[in-house]
Design a protein around this motif. Sequence first.
Motif, PDB file in Angstrom:
ATOM      1  N   SER A 138       0.604  -1.021   0.013  1.00  0.00           N
ATOM      2  CA  SER A 138      -0.134   0.103  -0.125  1.00  0.00           C
ATOM      3  C   SER A 138       0.837   1.205  -0.111  1.00  0.00           C
ATOM      4  O   SER A 138       2.092   1.123   0.491  1.00  0.00           O
ATOM      5  N   LEU A 139       0.435   2.281  -0.315  1.00  0.00           N
ATOM      6  CA  LEU A 139       1.124   3.344  -0.518  1.00  0.00           C
ATOM      7  C   LEU A 139       1.757   3.875   0.854  1.00  0.00           C
ATOM      8  O   LEU A 139       2.805   4.841   0.929  1.00  0.00           O
ATOM      9  N   THR A 140       0.691   3.646   1.898  1.00  0.00           N
ATOM     10  CA  THR A 140       1.316   4.225   3.050  1.00  0.00           C
ATOM     11  C   THR A 140       1.900   3.186   4.065  1.00  0.00           C
ATOM     12  O   THR A 140       2.293   3.510   5.157  1.00  0.00           O
ATOM     13  N   MET A 141       2.406   2.091   3.391  1.00  0.00           N
ATOM     14  CA  MET A 141       3.303   0.920   4.059  1.00  0.00           C
ATOM     15  C   MET A 141       4.622   1.138   3.581  1.00  0.00           C
ATOM     16  O   MET A 141       5.010   1.563   2.529  1.00  0.00           O
ATOM     17  N   ASN A 142       5.499   1.230   4.789  1.00  0.00           N
ATOM     18  CA  ASN A 142       7.063   1.242   4.504  1.00  0.00           C
ATOM     19  C   ASN A 142       7.741   0.008   4.850  1.00  0.00           C
ATOM     20  O   ASN A 142       7.180  -1.055   4.562  1.00  0.00           O
ATOM     21  N   ASP A 143       8.941   0.033   5.573  1.00  0.00           N
ATOM     22  CA  ASP A 143       9.500  -0.912   5.630  1.00  0.00           C
ATOM     23  C   ASP A 143       9.268  -1.646   7.244  1.00  0.00           C
ATOM     24  O   ASP A 143       9.757  -2.822   7.640  1.00  0.00           O
ATOM     25  N   HIS A 144       8.252  -0.986   7.903  1.00  0.00           N
ATOM     26  CA  HIS A 144       7.571  -1.327   9.062  1.00  0.00           C
ATOM     27  C   HIS A 144       6.586  -2.530   8.768  1.00  0.00           C
ATOM     28  O   HIS A 144       5.827  -2.570   9.453  1.00  0.00           O
ATOM     29  N   VAL A 145       7.037  -3.627   8.070  1.00  0.00           N
ATOM     30  CA  VAL A 145       6.171  -4.717   7.778  1.00  0.00           C
ATOM     31  C   VAL A 145       6.768  -6.055   7.854  1.00  0.00           C
ATOM     32  O   VAL A 145       8.077  -6.019   7.644  1.00  0.00           O
ATOM     33  N   TYR A 146       6.072  -7.024   8.160  1.00  0.00           N
ATOM     34  CA  TYR A 146       6.516  -8.300   8.051  1.00  0.00           C
ATOM     35  C   TYR A 146       6.352  -8.861   6.462  1.00  0.00           C
ATOM     36  O   TYR A 146       5.132  -8.513   6.017  1.00  0.00           O
ATOM     37  N   VAL A 147       7.055  -9.556   5.979  1.00  0.00           N
ATOM     38  CA  VAL A 147       6.946  -9.681   4.424  1.00  0.00           C
ATOM     39  C   VAL A 147       7.280 -11.324   4.372  1.00  0.00           C
ATOM     40  O   VAL A 147       8.048 -11.970   5.006  1.00  0.00           O
ATOM     41  N   SER A 148       6.284 -12.210   3.577  1.00  0.00           N
ATOM     42  CA  SER A 148       6.658 -13.482   3.207  1.00  0.00           C
ATOM     43  C   SER A 148       6.360 -13.729   1.780  1.00  0.00           C
ATOM     44  O   SER A 148       5.477 -12.891   1.247  1.00  0.00           O
ATOM     45  N   GLN A 149       7.217 -14.634   1.080  1.00  0.00           N
ATOM     46  CA  GLN A 149       6.696 -15.059  -0.408  1.00  0.00           C
ATOM     47  C   GLN A 149       5.785 -16.107  -0.386  1.00  0.00           C
ATOM     48  O   GLN A 149       5.944 -17.137   0.357  1.00  0.00           O
ATOM     49  N   VAL A 150       4.818 -15.986  -1.246  1.00  0.00           N
ATOM     50  CA  VAL A 150       3.738 -17.061  -1.428  1.00  0.00           C
ATOM     51  C   VAL A 150       3.898 -17.393  -3.018  1.00  0.00           C
ATOM     52  O   VAL A 150       3.673 -16.660  -3.721  1.00  0.00           O
ATOM     53  N   TYR A 151       4.059 -18.678  -3.081  1.00  0.00           N
ATOM     54  CA  TYR A 151       4.207 -19.178  -4.640  1.00  0.00           C
ATOM     55  C   TYR A 151       2.774 -19.714  -5.008  1.00  0.00           C
ATOM     56  O   TYR A 151       2.184 -20.380  -4.078  1.00  0.00           O
ATOM     57  N   SER A 152       2.390 -19.324  -6.115  1.00  0.00           N
ATOM     58  CA  SER A 152       1.168 -20.026  -6.511  1.00  0.00           C
ATOM     59  C   SER A 152       1.435 -21.003  -7.723  1.00  0.00           C
ATOM     60  O   SER A 152       1.887 -20.710  -8.749  1.00  0.00           O
ATOM     61  N   PHE A 153       0.800 -22.139  -7.346  1.00  0.00           N
ATOM     62  CA  PHE A 153       1.040 -23.215  -8.183  1.00  0.00           C
ATOM     63  C   PHE A 153       0.162 -22.918  -9.502  1.00  0.00           C
ATOM     64  O   PHE A 153       0.622 -23.331 -10.648  1.00  0.00           O
ATOM     65  N   THR A 154      -1.093 -22.521  -9.158  1.00  0.00           N
ATOM     66  CA  THR A 154      -1.843 -22.153 -10.413  1.00  0.00           C
ATOM     67  C   THR A 154      -1.412 -21.367 -11.230  1.00  0.00           C
ATOM     68  O   THR A 154      -1.471 -21.186 -12.350  1.00  0.00           O
ATOM     69  N   LYS A 155      -0.918 -19.955 -10.652  1.00  0.00           N
ATOM     70  CA  LYS A 155      -0.250 -19.039 -11.551  1.00  0.00           C
ATOM     71  C   LYS A 155       1.127 -19.144 -11.949  1.00  0.00           C
ATOM     72  O   LYS A 155       1.551 -18.213 -12.667  1.00  0.00           O
ATOM     73  N   GLN A 156       1.646 -20.078 -11.022  1.00  0.00           N
ATOM     74  CA  GLN A 156       3.289 -20.166 -11.369  1.00  0.00           C
ATOM     75  C   GLN A 156       3.983 -18.859 -11.126  1.00  0.00           C
ATOM     76  O   GLN A 156       4.678 -18.477 -11.985  1.00  0.00           O
ATOM     77  N   GLU A 157       3.646 -18.158  -9.931  1.00  0.00           N
ATOM     78  CA  GLU A 157       4.454 -16.984  -9.524  1.00  0.00           C
ATOM     79  C   GLU A 157       4.428 -16.773  -8.290  1.00  0.00           C
ATOM     80  O   GLU A 157       3.770 -17.287  -7.450  1.00  0.00           O
ATOM     81  N   THR A 158       5.548 -15.984  -7.912  1.00  0.00           N
ATOM     82  CA  THR A 158       5.675 -15.795  -6.229  1.00  0.00           C
ATOM     83  C   THR A 158       5.474 -14.179  -6.005  1.00  0.00           C
ATOM     84  O   THR A 158       5.676 -13.622  -6.896  1.00  0.00           O
ATOM     85  N   ASN A 159       4.478 -14.130  -5.020  1.00  0.00           N
ATOM     86  CA  ASN A 159       4.133 -12.832  -4.630  1.00  0.00           C
ATOM     87  C   ASN A 159       4.572 -12.408  -3.191  1.00  0.00           C
ATOM     88  O   ASN A 159       4.331 -13.622  -2.249  1.00  0.00           O
ATOM     89  N   ASP A 160       4.982 -11.270  -2.871  1.00  0.00           N
ATOM     90  CA  ASP A 160       4.869 -10.643  -1.448  1.00  0.00           C
ATOM     91  C   ASP A 160       3.715 -10.558  -0.851  1.00  0.00           C
ATOM     92  O   ASP A 160       2.951 -10.149  -1.442  1.00  0.00           O
ATOM     93  N   ILE A 161       3.573 -11.028   0.486  1.00  0.00           N
ATOM     94  CA  ILE A 161       2.406 -10.486   1.270  1.00  0.00           C
ATOM     95  C   ILE A 161       2.907  -9.958   2.427  1.00  0.00           C
ATOM     96  O   ILE A 161       4.151 -10.139   2.905  1.00  0.00           O
ATOM     97  N   THR A 162       2.235  -8.972   2.857  1.00  0.00           N
ATOM     98  CA  THR A 162       2.808  -8.211   4.082  1.00  0.00           C
ATOM     99  C   THR A 162       1.688  -7.617   5.013  1.00  0.00           C
ATOM    100  O   THR A 162       0.542  -7.684   4.886  1.00  0.00           O
ATOM    101  N   VAL A 163       2.421  -7.763   6.448  1.00  0.00           N
ATOM    102  CA  VAL A 163       1.534  -7.433   7.433  1.00  0.00           C
ATOM    103  C   VAL A 163       2.275  -6.390   8.346  1.00  0.00           C
ATOM    104  O   VAL A 163       3.465  -6.462   8.567  1.00  0.00           O
ATOM    105  N   SER A 164       1.652  -5.139   8.676  1.00  0.00           N
ATOM    106  CA  SER A 164       2.238  -4.079   9.314  1.00  0.00           C
ATOM    107  C   SER A 164       2.620  -4.537  10.682  1.00  0.00           C
ATOM    108  O   SER A 164       1.897  -5.393  11.466  1.00  0.00           O
ATOM    109  N   LYS A 165       3.762  -4.341  11.250  1.00  0.00           N
ATOM    110  CA  LYS A 165       4.208  -4.647  12.620  1.00  0.00           C
ATOM    111  C   LYS A 165       3.601  -4.084  13.697  1.00  0.00           C
ATOM    112  O   LYS A 165       3.524  -4.507  14.830  1.00  0.00           O
TER     113      LYS A 165
END
Length: 194
Positions: A84-111
């Motif tokens: 999000s525009l208002t999200m900075n590095d004050h977040v937890y991040v992990s990578q989620v691989y989708s077998f369906t889409k064959q791509e990896t995306n970051d997901i984030t949650v604010s600390k």
Amino acid sequence: MEALKKAIQERGNVLSDHVLKVDSFLNHQVDVELMAAIGTEFAKRFADEQITKVLTIESSGIAPSFMAAHYLESPLIFARKKKSLTMNDHVYVSQVYSFTKQETNDITVSKDFLQAGDRVLIIDDFLANGQAAKGLIEIVEQAGASVSGVGIVIEKSFQNGRKLLEEQGYRIESLARIAALSDGQVRFIEDRLT
Ligand code: G4P
Ligand code: NA
Ligand code: NA
């Protein structure tokens, strides 16, 4: 959960041997009465876990987890798929691989919203290969919090997700467990008798 299984049978569509479409009550139009019943069931199953936060991932996890959080009297946090525009590095991040889409995306949650000591219930609409749940678990671990369990609305038991999470020792509660999707039919694994 009988009402959910009935909705799947009567209002779901088997698109292929691997994909069930539930746009009419879960993934697009939302049956709010059914979501309330789903939330009640999750709250019942995890009543003894002293849940302090419910965690899901946008977008389709939000409706069922919102109702579960309501009945567990806990805040709901949804992990974001886009920064999000208002999200900075004050977040937890992990990578989620989708077998369906064959791509990896970051997901984030604010600390700001997950802390050490939190007892977290992870909820999602589908469990397929378990990659989304795995990414959410990694975020809980980064926070130093603990995963009290994983609640799933529809588990595709013929895919690897449950096995992956069980091997790591997590408690999984799936409200509908699908053994197979074939010939346009949904076949369930029988519910536990509660
Ligand atoms: P995984 O997390 O268990 O490994 O699942 P996978 O990558 O295979 O799933 C990618 C997306 O497809 C997820 O939604 C997941 O909920 C959804 N999905 C998987 N199997 C089915 C299915 O049989 N039917 C339906 N309707 N959805 C399925 P997403 O891309 O994160 O989208 P969103 O709807 O949550 O926004
Ligand atoms: Na999902
Ligand atoms: Na989805």
